[in-house]
Structures are given as C-alpha cells and as structure tokens.
Design a protein around this motif. Structure first.
Motif, mmCIF file in Angstrom:
data_model
loop_
_atom_site.group_PDB
_atom_site.id
_atom_site.type_symbol
_atom_site.label_atom_id
_atom_site.label_comp_id
_atom_site.label_asym_id
_atom_site.label_seq_id
_atom_site.Cartn_x
_atom_site.Cartn_y
_atom_site.Cartn_z
ATOM 1 N N PRO A 383 -15.643 5.485 3.918
ATOM 2 C CA PRO A 383 -14.589 5.583 3.007
ATOM 3 C C PRO A 383 -14.083 4.469 2.209
ATOM 4 O O PRO A 383 -14.107 3.219 2.306
ATOM 5 C CB PRO A 383 -13.426 5.623 4.290
ATOM 6 N N SER A 384 -13.420 4.995 0.755
ATOM 7 C CA SER A 384 -12.969 3.995 -0.063
ATOM 8 C C SER A 384 -11.439 4.168 -0.057
ATOM 9 O O SER A 384 -10.964 5.193 0.078
ATOM 10 C CB SER A 384 -13.532 4.664 -1.481
ATOM 11 N N LEU A 385 -10.985 2.977 0.099
ATOM 12 C CA LEU A 385 -9.418 2.763 0.528
ATOM 13 C C LEU A 385 -8.655 2.315 -0.871
ATOM 14 O O LEU A 385 -9.144 1.410 -1.490
ATOM 15 C CB LEU A 385 -9.086 1.839 1.423
ATOM 16 N N CYS A 386 -7.702 3.134 -1.126
ATOM 17 C CA CYS A 386 -7.039 2.743 -2.430
ATOM 18 C C CYS A 386 -5.570 2.729 -1.870
ATOM 19 O O CYS A 386 -4.783 3.641 -1.395
ATOM 20 C CB CYS A 386 -7.161 3.723 -3.520
ATOM 21 N N TYR A 387 -4.705 1.400 -2.306
ATOM 22 C CA TYR A 387 -3.288 1.343 -2.077
ATOM 23 C C TYR A 387 -2.658 1.750 -3.249
ATOM 24 O O TYR A 387 -3.040 1.467 -4.206
ATOM 25 C CB TYR A 387 -3.020 -0.439 -1.593
ATOM 26 N N THR A 388 -1.616 2.195 -3.128
ATOM 27 C CA THR A 388 -0.735 2.883 -4.241
ATOM 28 C C THR A 388 0.489 2.167 -4.056
ATOM 29 O O THR A 388 0.483 0.960 -4.744
ATOM 30 C CB THR A 388 -0.684 4.353 -4.166
ATOM 31 N N HIS A 389 1.790 2.675 -3.820
ATOM 32 C CA HIS A 389 2.760 2.057 -3.984
ATOM 33 C C HIS A 389 3.185 0.878 -2.675
ATOM 34 O O HIS A 389 2.622 1.087 -1.775
ATOM 35 C CB HIS A 389 3.925 2.976 -3.975
ATOM 36 N N ARG A 390 4.115 0.163 -3.218
ATOM 37 C CA ARG A 390 4.370 -1.161 -2.335
ATOM 38 C C ARG A 390 6.076 -1.171 -2.399
ATOM 39 O O ARG A 390 6.671 -1.199 -3.315
ATOM 40 C CB ARG A 390 3.816 -2.062 -2.522
ATOM 41 N N VAL A 391 6.666 -1.353 -1.132
ATOM 42 C CA VAL A 391 8.097 -1.709 -0.987
ATOM 43 C C VAL A 391 7.820 -3.070 0.143
ATOM 44 O O VAL A 391 7.215 -3.139 0.916
ATOM 45 C CB VAL A 391 8.801 -0.602 -0.194
ATOM 46 N N ARG A 392 8.875 -4.078 -0.296
ATOM 47 C CA ARG A 392 8.960 -5.107 0.511
ATOM 48 C C ARG A 392 10.483 -5.460 0.491
ATOM 49 O O ARG A 392 11.284 -5.302 -0.606
ATOM 50 C CB ARG A 392 8.280 -6.336 -0.303
ATOM 51 N N ILE A 393 11.146 -5.714 1.812
ATOM 52 C CA ILE A 393 12.416 -6.004 2.092
ATOM 53 C C ILE A 393 12.470 -7.147 3.041
ATOM 54 O O ILE A 393 11.813 -7.038 3.928
ATOM 55 C CB ILE A 393 13.147 -4.802 2.775
ATOM 56 N N VAL A 441 14.238 2.875 6.165
ATOM 57 C CA VAL A 441 14.796 2.798 4.733
ATOM 58 C C VAL A 441 13.587 2.165 3.725
ATOM 59 O O VAL A 441 13.412 2.944 2.767
ATOM 60 C CB VAL A 441 15.818 1.760 4.543
ATOM 61 N N ALA A 442 12.652 1.281 4.069
ATOM 62 C CA ALA A 442 11.449 1.020 3.516
ATOM 63 C C ALA A 442 10.682 2.164 3.271
ATOM 64 O O ALA A 442 10.028 2.138 2.060
ATOM 65 C CB ALA A 442 10.795 -0.069 4.212
ATOM 66 N N SER A 443 10.470 3.185 4.245
ATOM 67 C CA SER A 443 9.384 4.175 3.962
ATOM 68 C C SER A 443 10.042 5.190 3.167
ATOM 69 O O SER A 443 9.386 6.098 2.332
ATOM 70 C CB SER A 443 9.352 5.107 5.584
ATOM 71 N N GLU A 444 11.592 5.413 2.916
ATOM 72 C CA GLU A 444 12.013 6.180 2.078
ATOM 73 C C GLU A 444 12.081 5.975 0.531
ATOM 74 O O GLU A 444 11.735 6.572 -0.215
ATOM 75 C CB GLU A 444 13.443 6.202 2.516
ATOM 76 N N LEU A 445 12.169 4.468 0.631
ATOM 77 C CA LEU A 445 11.913 3.855 -1.071
ATOM 78 C C LEU A 445 10.574 4.146 -1.228
ATOM 79 O O LEU A 445 10.282 4.370 -2.571
ATOM 80 C CB LEU A 445 12.165 2.410 -0.933
ATOM 81 N N LEU A 446 9.514 3.845 -0.434
ATOM 82 C CA LEU A 446 8.136 4.006 -0.707
ATOM 83 C C LEU A 446 7.715 5.619 -1.107
ATOM 84 O O LEU A 446 7.224 5.552 -1.976
ATOM 85 C CB LEU A 446 7.308 3.492 0.422
#
Length: 571
Positions: A383-393, A441-446
């Motif tokens: 599998p090729s893994l690709c990260y897209t968006h990121r949220v940090r709180i 909250v972090a998941s909603e922003l993401l």
C-alpha cells in the motif's frame, strides 16, 4: 502467515491453559458470591476473582497486582519456547481496559497511572528491548491486540510477538458497572431467556505468535468495525458486528467452521445484537458458544483467554458447552448447547463487541490455511500511504495545515471557543469528557479542511485510529471523586463510560457515520516511527482505504495535544 507457538491462561480456574481447559470441560465455574467486597452501595457481587492463596502464587515483589499477573502469564508461555525477548525483532503487546487503575485510589495525583507505565515496567522485568504497545479498545481489546499483532508480523515489522491480555477487578471498575445496572446478582446466563446481566472476572492470558516458527495453529483474517450508533449500547441490527464477521469469513470457509465463540456477556442487548449479526452474516447454521458462565467478563483478557480456550477445545475435538444456558432468549436464529458436543472441524471464529461501538472478529484455523477472498482486491500489493490535511491543537494554539486559527482563550476555554466558532450544532459535545471534546473538535476542523459534509456519503468505511500516553487519566480522576468516600459513594455512569479512551473514536464514528475500524493505542511516549508501523500494518486490511489518525492526549486542562491527520491508501 502468523502462527501460535505457545500460550498460557492464568485465571481463578488454573495457572496453565491445560488446567483451565480441563476445569471448563469438567463443568467448573469460577463465579462466586463476593458480598461487601469493596464497600460499595450495591453489596451483592457475583464475580470470578483470584483468592488470596492464588494471589500469593503470582505476586511479584516490586510489581503491582496487575503487572504481576501479566509477567507470570508471559513467563509461563515463554517457558514453552526458546525465544530471546531481548532481540530487536520481537515486541510485547498488552491488551487491557483499565490496567492499574486500582492504584488511583491510593495515589490519585501519581504521574504513573497510565497503562503505558505498567507496560514499560513489565517489558523491563521480562527483558524486552523494544517499546511495548498497549491496546485499549474497551471489551474487544484482547481481540484487537491479536489482530494488530497478526498484521505487524505479516507486514514484516517483527518476527515474533508476545501478546498478553489482562485486567484485575477493583472498586473503580465494579462500581462503574454497578452504576450502569449491568451486573447480575447471580451467575450469568449467556443468550438465555432468563439472563439478568453480566458478571465481572479477572485473568491474564498470553499468546506467543511468530511469522517464521511454524505450528499447527494459524491466525487468519481479523477485522474491526464500528456500529456508529451509540457509545454504550450495541446497534440493534448488529451492523458493525455483521460487517466484521463478513470481512473474515468467506463462503468457502463456512464448511470448515466448528463454531463461533461469541462475546455472550448475558446482557439483554449484547446477546440479542450478536444473534442478529450472526444470522445477518449468513452464519446461522454454525454452532455458537460463550464462556462468560465460567469466567465472567474478563475485559482486556477476554479476547485472548477465549481464543486460547477455543483452540484447546478444537485440539480436543470438542465444542464446549455454554454454562448457564438453558433456553434461547434472542431473536436471531443461532444454535447453542448446554452440553459439550464433538467436532472434527478445524477452525472457529472469535467475536467480541464493546463500548464505543467497536466490534471485532478473528478467524483461527488448525492445519490447512484458510484464505479470504476480497472481491478481486490484490492484498499482496504494497500500500502507498499519503497524508493530506493536518490539525494541531495545544492549550494555547490551534492550527490547520500550518495556518494558525485566531481564537481567544487557553486550555478548555480554547476548545469551547473552537467548538462554538467552527461547529456549534452538536449538543452532545457538552456530554463528552475532555479527551473526547479535544478529539471531536480536532476531527471537525480536519474534516472541514478535507471536504466538508460530503464525508457523510464518501467515507462510510473510514477508520479512526488514535494514540496517546496518558490513556483517560483525566476522566479517571473525575470518576474517582464520585466513589472516593465510602460513606458518600455515588458512582456516575455518565462519567464512567468515558474512562475508556477509545470512546472518542466512537464519538467521531457516530458523528460521521463511519463503520470502519476504530482503535486506540497507548505508547510509553510519542513515537512517530512506532505509530507509522501500526498504521502501515493496519492498511493490510483491504477495507482500510482512509484513516483519521494521530496523537490525541489529554493529561489535564493545562496539558493536552491533538495532532491529527487524514491518511489515504492507494495500491
């Protein structure tokens, strides 16, 4: 392929797998009355608990009761092998729901209450040099640990693994289940018309697995799926459990199945749900059994103990009876027996379900390898893994994809401000504990950064996988306050449910209608390399196309961090 090379069960019924199997086959049960055990409001308790004499046999100086149980069980399993646990290609994985939580009553301000701390002490005592992983996934923790281990060995990350599931009962845990009105005053009766609820139990069970040392028993496919309905009540239609069963049993496998070992807690709704799930999965003709009438609900040990016991039963060409069962009291068309039956078949399915809407199933086979057919998917591709968006709180900042959000406030006030500004329409937020609020909250922003509300249609099978160090210690302390004074003890069911860290994964699954895997892992420290190993191995599940994942820790209102991302898979 992943093989079992050794095992052990340490329970009130015996200190070895053989002793436990012979006790169960002889019709013995460890369930007994323990009235007024912990000075709780409800003084009647039927449970499976170690006696003082048995404790003397496994207690180890310098270790807690929980840690001693694990070390004793692991040592017995290791004695059956020649493995050197100090080598770099062997890992220790522990499954538990609450670990050493009983120490909270003695030292509520201790900084060493996390299961990760216990795991480190256990690993050091046993001589491991690799960092341990704790699987904390409510009642399915033991099965989750076996599934994770199988994936990591299949992925070539390790050659061997020692997996131990354990939980010890305490005032903390018993009072919580009493507050939920889930306990039966009598010995439980799985799937029976007269069932009244569950009994609690304590045990440790170990399995040593290898990808290079072949043996008769091999672990087949495993799957974890979420109901996405409720954090403490199972889905009436058994959706998550049905999905897990269908993921691990192909039509060609059914003829080889001797039985399905169910969760069988003897609660009204769980047994009903499981019966429906089994029938919906097309497995109504397969015998079903459950072992809670022998051991009670051993929580983090259940998946391990019940899988090992089922293997011993197949070795003996036996389908063990369901103790306490007399008359079927569920609507699903399943077949149970109050007496042992003989079998010549060589495979079985182990299934579990738990709080947070999680469900798991694992196919185990003796001898011939059973292969799962995945609708044309080629699972041999890397599998090729690709990260897209990121949220940090953190307590004093919040950012999305490297862009800071201009929100006033710090600590929990910052979270409240983020909720009001970016969500504001989900009143259940106010019922959540701090860890769940942070994750929510972090998941909603993401997800807003990803694709907005289109996710409700596009990502039905998305997984939610989190890691942290402190488990749910912040909420644990809050719950402890409700039972600290024996003269003024009012255990809170609404707080107790959130003392399981994986509840946050269930909250996110419910919000977004995700039916994919939900899992929670506890590490000694944030280790991005180890986290990446777990996520990469998880992607061996062909259904795992997208994961909402990352680090999510909440020690207290001044110390928390969410660092979440979307991980997409392509082959």
């Amino acid at each position: 392929m992943v093989y079992k090379v050794a095992d052990n069960i340490l329970s009130p019924l015996g200190a070895t797998t053989a002793e436990n199997y012979q006790a169960v086959k002889a019709g013995r049960s460890a369930l007994a009355r323990h009235d007024q055990r912990w000075s709780l409001p409800d003084k009647v308790l039927t449970a499976s608990l170690f006696s003082k004499e048995q404790e003397k046999q496994f207690l180890i100086s310098g270790l807690s009761r929980f840690e001693s149980m694990v070390v004793t069980s692991v040592r017995e399993a290791l004695s059956q092998t020649t493995l050197d646990v100090s080598q770099s290609k062997i890992i220790l994985i522990i499954s538990t729901t609450k670990g050493d939580v009983e120490l909270l009553e003695e030292s509520p301000d201790s900084d060493h209450l996390s299961p990760a701390d216990s795991a480190q002490r256990i690993a050091k005592t046993l001589g491991f040099t690799t960092d341990p992983i704790v699987v904390c996934n409510a009642c399915i923790s033991g099965l989750s640990a076996l599934i994770l281990t199988s994936r990591m060995l299949e992925d070539g990350l390790y050659d061997h693994a020692v997996v131990c599931g354990a939980d010890s009962q305490s005032r903390f845990i018993v009072s919580g289940f009493q507050s939920l009105k889930a306990l039966s005053p009598e010995s439980c009766r799985p799937f029976d018309m007269e069932r009244l609820g569950l009994n609690l139990g304590e045990a440790a069970a170990t399995m040593i697995l290898s990808s290079i040392v072949h043996s008769q028993w091999n672990l087949g496919p495993g799957a974890i799926r979420n109901d996405a309905v409720h954090i403490s009540n199972p889905a009436k239609d058994g959706e998550g459990s049905c999905r897990a069963l269908k993921a691990v049993v192909s039509d060609g496998d059914k003829e080889s199945l001797a039985f399905i070992n169910a969760h069988g807690t003897a609660t009204i709704f769980n047994d009903q749900m499981e019966s429906v799930a089994i029938e919906r999965a097309g497995l109504a003709g397969i015998p079903v059994n459950a072992y809670k009438g022998c051991y009670g609900h051993t929580m983090g040990a259940a998946g391990m103990l019940e899988t090992i016991l089922s293997m011993a039963a197949i070795d003996d060409h036996t389908i063990l009876a369901t103790q306490g069962f007399e008359e079927l009291g569920v609507s699903g068309h399943i077949s149970l027996s109050a007496s042992h039956q003989s079998t010549s078949k060589s495979a079985f399915v182990k299934m579990l379900s738990g709080f947070g809407g999680c469900n798991a199933a694992l196919l185990c086979n003796k001898g011939t390898v059973l292969l799962l057919h995945h609708d044309g998917d080629d699972v041999t591709k890397e599998p090729s893994l690709c990260y897209t968006h990121r949220v940090r709180i953190t307590p004093d900042s919040a950012g999305v994809d490297g862009r800071s959000l201009a929100i006033e406030g710090t600590g929990k006030d910052l979270l409240k401000a983020l909720y009001h500004h970016y969500v504001g329409d989900y009143p259940k937020y106010y019922k959540m504990d701090s860890l769940s609020r942070l994750g929510f909250v972090a998941s909603e922003l993401l997800l807003q950064a990803e694709e907005g509300r289109e996710r409700f249609v596009a990502c039905d099978d998305r997984a939610v996988i989190f890691f942290n160090r402190s488990s749910s210690v912040c909420t644990d302390r809050q719950y402890m306050e409700t039972i600290a004074d024996p003269e003024n003890c009012f255990p809170s069911p609404s707080v107790f449910v959130y003392t399981l860290p994986n509840i946050v994964t269930g909250e996110i699954a419910i919000r977004n209608h995700y039916h994919g895997e939900t899992s929670f892992y506890i590490l000694p420290r944030r280790d991005d390399r180890l986290m990446q190993q777990v996520l990469h191995a998880s992607c061996l599940d062909p259904a795992m196309q997208s994961i909402l994942c990352g680090w999510l820790d909440y020690e207290d209102d001044a110390h928390f961090e969410a660092d979440l991302r979307i991980l997409n898979k392509s082959v």
